[in-house]
Design an enzyme around this catalytic site. Structure first.
Site: not given
Lengths: 270, 270
Positions: B15-16, B78, B191
């Protein structure tokens, strides 16, 4: 050479993203004939939530990019970088580098009547202790009150800057309450995004509290530090993420209609 | 080889930043014996505000880092990356890659009664049109209502997730009003940060609207796609910024007390 003989080299200015444009705005007003190269690290913004080592690495790359140009000075229009990495960048580079902390503190020292100064900024700026170190070295009698305001940057970037918006007013009141209670008469806006919140912050703090725009103070200091260009001057913009996104928001920070025509930079290569 | 014979290779998850931990949480619940390698790109978070090319570049580097390990699959925890780069990453890699869009849409299609489905996510996810494309391909009669919620990620990361907080409640009401008005009966949380806002979102939308946790749905799909490990399993965490900062927030997303002992990765090298 005459001290004020023209020096047509450019001034490099950088920030983690858009906020540094508030310093560019002041440079435009003070020195309309200068050539300015602006770099906004929009692919890695924000810096203020990151750890020290990451900020140092990014700042070095930003400076390395700017140093490709023929510069007479660099203005760090970012309090996070100024707080964490100014000494190190100054050591590593043989041109003048101007940060925000010293000029903001100097102005605060001339403005305060009661010796109580507040500073607000990102988490990394507050953690660095840079404002405390500078102010206490210069005047041991000053009392400094600091407050990290981590939601201000995303709120500004989402346009939540207006008087009457309960979201920004609630968040501002939470952050600023301890500073108001402490009776500060001078408040350093220790992040170049915060001038967009001047109205909201001033409403809360009251008309007797002087707000110091740290990016503008860095621009003021820069204007006294080197020989001016004799024109015509102009600003070139570079960013590390989609230039169209930068262009859409730039006017908000520069307070003027502008086509930035920003160039795209792969900052990870520097 | 028996279809369910043990496969002790790891599952890579990225994920970010922190949000993907909500998917790890579901993986832990469904498949406690798996070996999981988690990478959070905390030095470049958030992705959802960035342009397509930057997101693609970052996603490729994240996958390149994970592919150093012996993996049986990668879960993109993500939505921004899943929406923008899943097809491209799948083409470039010869292992199964599971994104969030398809499993979230599939669940939404089984849950909706009135055929009106909402999706909320980052600006980049909404701009990609990935949810529209998938849903309209599968069922042309569905009506999809989308809304970017750019302030949700910073608000969650600053802990503004609680019922009764006027800041998150005001922002949530602004974003969700058009979806409520449209009468959606199913809302995809597009999200992996948003499950932390489940209570606030559900309060606003009402008890008859089903919320779909896209990260959990990706984990559900993953659990059916490959042969399980036979244990004992465990999760290793890697991040690209200060591991201490990650460790402080990880418990909020995993909903358990955990020492992540995260390793530090220079992701720009990949």
């Amino acid at each position: 050479m005459d001290k004020r003989a023209p020096d047509n080299r450019s001034i490099g200015v950088f920030d983690s993203g858009m906020g540094g444009l508030t310093a560019v705005r002041r440079l435009h007003a003070l020195m309309p004939k200068e050539n300015i190269i602006y770099f906004g690290d929009t692919s890695r913004v924000p810096y203020g939530t990151r750890g020290r080592d990451t900020i140092v690495k990014y700042a070095r790359q930003d400076v390395a990019f700017l140093r490709q140009f023929d510069l007479k000075a660099i203005v760090i229009a970012c309090n996070t970088v100024s707080s964490v990495a100014l000494d190190l960048l100054t050591e590593e580079n043989n041109i003048p580098i101007i940060g925000t902390v010293e000029p903001a503190c100097r102005r605060a020292m001339t403005m305060t009547q009661n010796g109580r100064v507040g500073v607000i900024g990102t988490a990394a700026t507050m953690r660095s202790g840079a404002y405390e170190k500078y102010l206490h070295k210069k005047d041991g009698t000053l009392r400094l009150y600091t407050q990290a305001c981590p939601l201000f940057v995303p709120l500004v970037e989402n346009g939540r800057v207006h008087r009457g918006d309960i979201v920004i007013e609630t968040v501002a009141a939470e952050y600023l309450a301890p500073l108001k209670e402490a009776g500060v008469d001078t408040l350093i806006l220790g992040c170049t995004h915060y001038p967009l919140l001047e109205e909201v912050i001033s409403d809360y703090m009251g008309p007797d509290v002087t707000l110091i725009d740290s990016g503008a103070e860095a621009a003021n200091l820069a204007s006294t530090q080197f020989n001016p260009n004799d024109g015509p001057g102009g600003t070139r913009y570079y960013v590390s993420d989609d230039p169209a996104g930068f262009d859409r928001l730039a006017g908000l920070f520069l307070q003027e209609d502008v086509e930035t025509n920003a160039g795209l930079v792969d900052i990870s290569r520097f």
